[in-house]
Write a protein that holds these residues in place. Structure first.
Motif, mmCIF file in Angstrom:
data_model
loop_
_atom_site.group_PDB
_atom_site.id
_atom_site.type_symbol
_atom_site.label_atom_id
_atom_site.label_comp_id
_atom_site.label_asym_id
_atom_site.label_seq_id
_atom_site.Cartn_x
_atom_site.Cartn_y
_atom_site.Cartn_z
ATOM 1 N N ASN A 1 0.830 -1.194 0.000
ATOM 2 C CA ASN A 1 0.000 0.000 0.000
ATOM 3 C C ASN A 1 0.869 1.251 0.000
ATOM 4 O OD1 ASN A 1 -2.089 1.836 0.261
ATOM 5 N ND2 ASN A 1 -3.115 0.726 1.897
ATOM 6 N N ALA A 2 0.653 2.112 -0.990
ATOM 7 C CA ALA A 2 1.242 3.451 -1.027
ATOM 8 C C ALA A 2 2.758 3.440 -0.918
ATOM 9 C CB ALA A 2 0.636 4.325 0.067
ATOM 10 N N SER A 3 3.407 2.515 -1.609
ATOM 11 C CA SER A 3 4.867 2.463 -1.603
ATOM 12 C C SER A 3 5.364 2.211 -3.020
ATOM 13 C CB SER A 3 5.372 1.355 -0.662
ATOM 14 O OG SER A 3 6.767 1.151 -0.828
ATOM 15 N N ARG A 4 5.911 3.242 -3.648
ATOM 16 C CA ARG A 4 6.425 3.069 -4.995
ATOM 17 C C ARG A 4 7.603 2.106 -5.007
ATOM 18 N NH1 ARG A 4 10.504 5.330 -7.971
ATOM 19 N NH2 ARG A 4 10.224 5.303 -10.239
ATOM 20 N N ALA A 5 8.530 2.275 -4.065
ATOM 21 C CA ALA A 5 9.699 1.407 -4.019
ATOM 22 C C ALA A 5 9.291 -0.039 -3.771
ATOM 23 C CB ALA A 5 10.661 1.882 -2.930
ATOM 24 N N GLY A 6 8.348 -0.247 -2.861
ATOM 25 C CA GLY A 6 7.889 -1.599 -2.578
ATOM 26 C C GLY A 6 7.192 -2.229 -3.764
ATOM 27 N N THR A 7 6.414 -1.426 -4.479
ATOM 28 C CA THR A 7 5.722 -1.930 -5.661
ATOM 29 C C THR A 7 6.716 -2.302 -6.755
ATOM 30 O OG1 THR A 7 3.726 -0.650 -5.173
ATOM 31 C CG2 THR A 7 4.049 -1.345 -7.457
ATOM 32 N N VAL A 8 7.698 -1.449 -6.977
ATOM 33 C CA VAL A 8 8.727 -1.733 -7.987
ATOM 34 C C VAL A 8 9.446 -3.032 -7.651
ATOM 35 C CG1 VAL A 8 10.935 -0.952 -8.920
ATOM 36 C CG2 VAL A 8 9.037 0.660 -8.714
ATOM 37 N N ASP A 9 9.832 -3.201 -6.402
ATOM 38 C CA ASP A 9 10.532 -4.421 -5.994
ATOM 39 C C ASP A 9 9.660 -5.656 -6.180
ATOM 40 O OD1 ASP A 9 12.775 -2.986 -5.346
ATOM 41 O OD2 ASP A 9 12.387 -2.952 -3.182
ATOM 42 N N ALA A 10 8.393 -5.544 -5.785
ATOM 43 C CA ALA A 10 7.495 -6.694 -5.892
ATOM 44 C C ALA A 10 7.292 -7.108 -7.342
ATOM 45 C CB ALA A 10 6.154 -6.368 -5.237
ATOM 46 N N LEU A 11 7.142 -6.128 -8.221
ATOM 47 C CA LEU A 11 6.926 -6.443 -9.632
ATOM 48 C C LEU A 11 8.203 -6.968 -10.283
ATOM 49 C CD1 LEU A 11 4.635 -3.443 -10.672
ATOM 50 C CD2 LEU A 11 3.960 -5.842 -10.435
ATOM 51 N N ASN A 12 9.338 -6.414 -9.935
ATOM 52 C CA ASN A 12 10.595 -6.928 -10.474
ATOM 53 C C ASN A 12 10.812 -8.382 -10.066
ATOM 54 O OD1 ASN A 12 11.626 -4.800 -12.017
ATOM 55 N ND2 ASN A 12 12.585 -3.810 -10.257
ATOM 56 N N THR A 13 10.473 -8.704 -8.823
ATOM 57 C CA THR A 13 10.658 -10.070 -8.325
ATOM 58 C C THR A 13 9.698 -11.040 -8.992
ATOM 59 O OG1 THR A 13 11.413 -9.249 -6.174
ATOM 60 C CG2 THR A 13 10.611 -11.520 -6.264
ATOM 61 N N ALA A 14 8.434 -10.629 -9.132
ATOM 62 C CA ALA A 14 7.415 -11.546 -9.649
ATOM 63 C C ALA A 14 7.402 -11.632 -11.166
ATOM 64 C CB ALA A 14 6.031 -11.123 -9.144
ATOM 65 N N LEU A 15 7.589 -10.498 -11.841
ATOM 66 C CA LEU A 15 7.436 -10.459 -13.301
ATOM 67 C C LEU A 15 8.769 -10.481 -14.045
ATOM 68 C CD1 LEU A 15 4.593 -7.802 -13.730
ATOM 69 C CD2 LEU A 15 4.437 -10.194 -13.035
ATOM 70 N N GLY A 16 9.850 -10.269 -13.342
ATOM 71 C CA GLY A 16 11.144 -10.243 -14.002
ATOM 72 C C GLY A 16 11.787 -8.875 -13.909
ATOM 73 N N SER A 17 13.104 -8.852 -13.877
ATOM 74 C CA SER A 17 13.844 -7.608 -13.742
ATOM 75 C C SER A 17 13.455 -6.619 -14.838
ATOM 76 C CB SER A 17 15.348 -7.896 -13.812
ATOM 77 O OG SER A 17 16.077 -6.696 -13.720
ATOM 78 N N GLY A 18 13.171 -5.410 -14.416
ATOM 79 C CA GLY A 18 12.792 -4.348 -15.353
ATOM 80 C C GLY A 18 11.316 -4.065 -15.385
ATOM 81 N N ALA A 19 10.479 -5.060 -15.102
ATOM 82 C CA ALA A 19 9.032 -4.843 -15.160
ATOM 83 C C ALA A 19 8.594 -3.825 -14.115
ATOM 84 C CB ALA A 19 8.297 -6.166 -14.953
ATOM 85 N N GLY A 20 9.106 -3.986 -12.893
ATOM 86 C CA GLY A 20 8.758 -3.039 -11.845
ATOM 87 C C GLY A 20 9.262 -1.642 -12.140
ATOM 88 N N ASP A 21 10.442 -1.559 -12.752
ATOM 89 C CA ASP A 21 10.972 -0.241 -13.106
ATOM 90 C C ASP A 21 10.075 0.456 -14.133
ATOM 91 O OD1 ASP A 21 13.599 -0.292 -11.618
ATOM 92 O OD2 ASP A 21 13.781 -2.106 -12.824
ATOM 93 N N HIS A 22 9.559 -0.309 -15.099
ATOM 94 C CA HIS A 22 8.627 0.280 -16.079
ATOM 95 C C HIS A 22 7.392 0.836 -15.368
ATOM 96 C CE1 HIS A 22 10.861 -0.766 -19.578
ATOM 97 N NE2 HIS A 22 10.690 -2.076 -19.472
ATOM 98 N N TRP A 23 6.858 0.073 -14.410
ATOM 99 C CA TRP A 23 5.658 0.532 -13.696
ATOM 100 C C TRP A 23 5.994 1.752 -12.827
ATOM 101 C CZ3 TRP A 23 0.662 -0.341 -14.378
ATOM 102 C CH2 TRP A 23 -0.232 0.067 -13.377
ATOM 103 N N GLY A 24 7.146 1.727 -12.179
ATOM 104 C CA GLY A 24 7.544 2.870 -11.364
ATOM 105 C C GLY A 24 7.706 4.133 -12.187
ATOM 106 N N ASP A 25 8.312 4.013 -13.369
ATOM 107 C CA ASP A 25 8.441 5.178 -14.257
ATOM 108 C C ASP A 25 7.071 5.674 -14.712
ATOM 109 O OD1 ASP A 25 11.187 4.956 -14.018
ATOM 110 O OD2 ASP A 25 11.455 3.908 -15.926
ATOM 111 N N PHE A 26 6.168 4.733 -14.970
ATOM 112 C CA PHE A 26 4.815 5.118 -15.351
ATOM 113 C C PHE A 26 4.147 5.915 -14.235
ATOM 114 C CE2 PHE A 26 0.432 3.661 -14.401
ATOM 115 C CZ PHE A 26 -0.250 4.434 -15.325
#
Length: 504
Positions: free
Chosen positions: A97-122
């Motif tokens: 909840n309400a954590s950009r860094a946490g969301t980026v990390d979670a997506l990178n871990t689950a979807l593959g490196s770079g996916a969370g970074d794309h979402w964070g930039d978005f």
């Protein structure tokens, strides 16, 4: 005042504090509009919104209308994790909840490196769109020159290495294709549009503010269910001596000396008023007066098209909710194109596709008979019937077929669901149509910029002096925060007149 929805009650409380005598006429036997509850056998379910984004809107309402703050009227709980997402390929991710860094990390871990970074930039770009549209599309009356909002896409252009230039997405679909570049991130973005019945293929890129709002302000739950928020607002109105008349149909708006001067009721009773505030959808409003409400140059009078509704399945389950279960799980559709095509066709016109399903499992003793049972709410966007068509009908086999699709999807979120099921209750857009009066049971989305103004709602003022519009079908549109803000805007316009420039 016509209607006792959340926006109308927000306006009523503010007007009463300003010294106005307010009477609310509601055709149903209760308050809250679409914020309703179903109860049976000790189980209770929210049948409208299940979560509260941007609670600051209602904190402000309670601050401005009395000494008791919102947190003393209801118990607000921050939902963490904010959501669990189950994708068709089996990928499963918990987003904080309400954590950009946490969301980026979670997506990178689950979807593959770079996916969370794309979402964070978005999300960073979505913040730019939010900063550019927050005031005009949430906190101010709709500009007279509303076309400016329709012409300008507030979502920023993005550099494109191969083209050696920038390009600006015009739809959510283009954001997904150009910037996210992962079908699972596309599904994540789609879910925010589908929550309001919007087709991401045609929804403007400015709708990036929807996931941004959730990210920036968090996801909140009201203990006892969102219906408790409606109760609190209703009781605040009563404390400010607002009068409610339930079970009373308004059949006309009285005109005198060229302005709205009262209401005609179904029993032919006429009530006088200095101002009339209507919290109804445009179709119903058009049947209450022959007065021209808008002219060329005003904001668009009709709702956006196509408009969708909410299909809900309420599940009463035996067995204890497992420890650590997510409050909200989104089970994404296996066939995106089939889902979106079905959403854009009239209800009942063809065999439905399996939709994206939101599963709400609040850990709340107030919603279950005891700790050995659980209440679960499944919901999905669904097409509504065009005017004059049958659409969703009570007991229709189409209802059960679509409900079966939701239950099948929910098995990915609720262990042993079918074995635990005691009973289910199906609620279609037809139920919403009967309860709220909205044609077809459509759910209004928030107002959005760009797209030539097609996603703007009617202004709170009209060409009919003395008549004001409030609630989800008026500026700034649907959703609990937007409905609450519409009440603040209407109250400001009545109290301060044309000099009112918006909420502070």
């Amino acid at each position: 005042m016509i209607g006792a929805g959340m926006g109308a009650m927000a306006a009523a409380a503010r007007l009463a504090v300003a010294g106005h005598r307010v009477t609310v006429y509601e055709r149903a036997e209760t308050y809250g509009g679409a914020v309703t509850r179903f109860e049976r056998d000790g189980f209770a379910f929210d049948t409208g919104p299940g979560l509260l984004p941007l609670p600051a809107v209602y904190r402000d309402l309670f601050l401005k209308t009395g000494k008791q703050p919102l947190e003393e009227a209801v118990e607000l709980v921050q939902v963490d994790p904010a959501s669990r997402h189950v994708f068709p390929d089996g990928t499963d991710v918990l987003l904080p909840n309400a954590s950009r860094a946490g969301t980026v990390d979670a997506l990178n871990t689950a979807l593959g490196s770079g996916a969370g970074d794309h979402w964070g930039d978005f999300l960073v770009r979505a913040r730019e769109a939010w900063d550019r549209t927050r005031r005009p599309l949430l906190e101010e009356p709709l500009w007279k020159d509303w076309r400016v909002l329709g012409e300008r896409e507030p979502y920023p252009a993005v550099p494109h290495k191969r083209l050696l230039r920038t390009r600006r997405a015009s739809t959510l679909d283009e954001i997904a294709a150009w910037e996210l570049r992962d079908p699972r991130l596309t599904a994540l973005l789609d879910a925010h549009a589908l929550a309001y019945g919007l087709d991401p293929r045609t929804t403007p890129a400015s709708a990036a503010v929807l996931p941004y709002m959730e990210h920036a302000f968090g996801t909140w739950y009201v203990r006892g269910g969102i219906r408790e928020l409606a109760r609190a607002v209703y009781e605040r109105c009563l404390a400010r001596r607002v009068e409610f008349v339930f079970g009373t149909e308004v059949t006309g708006i009285v005109e005198k000396d060229g302005r709205a001067a009262g209401l005609e009721l179904a029993d032919k009773t006429v009530t006088e008023a200095d101002h009339v505030v209507a919290g109804v959808d445009p179709v119903r409003l058009s049947g209450l007066t022959e007065h021209v409400l808008r002219e060329d140059g005003d904001a668009r009078p009709e709702r956006m098209s196509p408009s969708s509704g909410r299909f809900t399945v309420l599940l009463a389950l035996r067995g204890r909710r497992e420890s650590g279960a997510a409050h909200r799980t989104v089970v994404h559709a296996p066939d995106r194109t089939a889902e979106l095509d079905h959403l854009c066709r009239p209800a009942g016109s063809e065999e439905p596709a399996r939709p994206t399903v939101t599963v709400l499992r609040p850990d709340d003793p107030a919603l279950r008979p005891d700790d050995e049972h659980e209440s679960v709410v499944l919901s999905a966007a669904a097409p509504v019937a065009p005017a004059g068509a049958a659409g969703w009908a009570a007991g229709d086999t189409a209802d059960d077929r679509f409900a079966d699709l939701l239950v099948s999807a929910a098995e990915a979120a609720v262990p042993g669901l079918r074995e635990r099921l005691l009973w289910r209750e199906v609620r279609t857009p037809g139920h919403s149509a009967r309860e709220t009066g909205a044609e077809g049971g459509a759910v209004p989305p928030p107002a959005l910029a760009a797209a030539d103004g097609r996603f703007l709602h009617p202004a709170n003022t009209t060409r009919f002096p003395g008549l004001y519009l409030v609630g989800g079908w008026a500026h700034p549109g649907g959703g609990l925060p937007h409905a609450g803000m519409s009440g603040a805007l209407v109250a400001g316009l009545i109290v301060e007149g044309q000099d009112f420039r918006g909420s502070q």
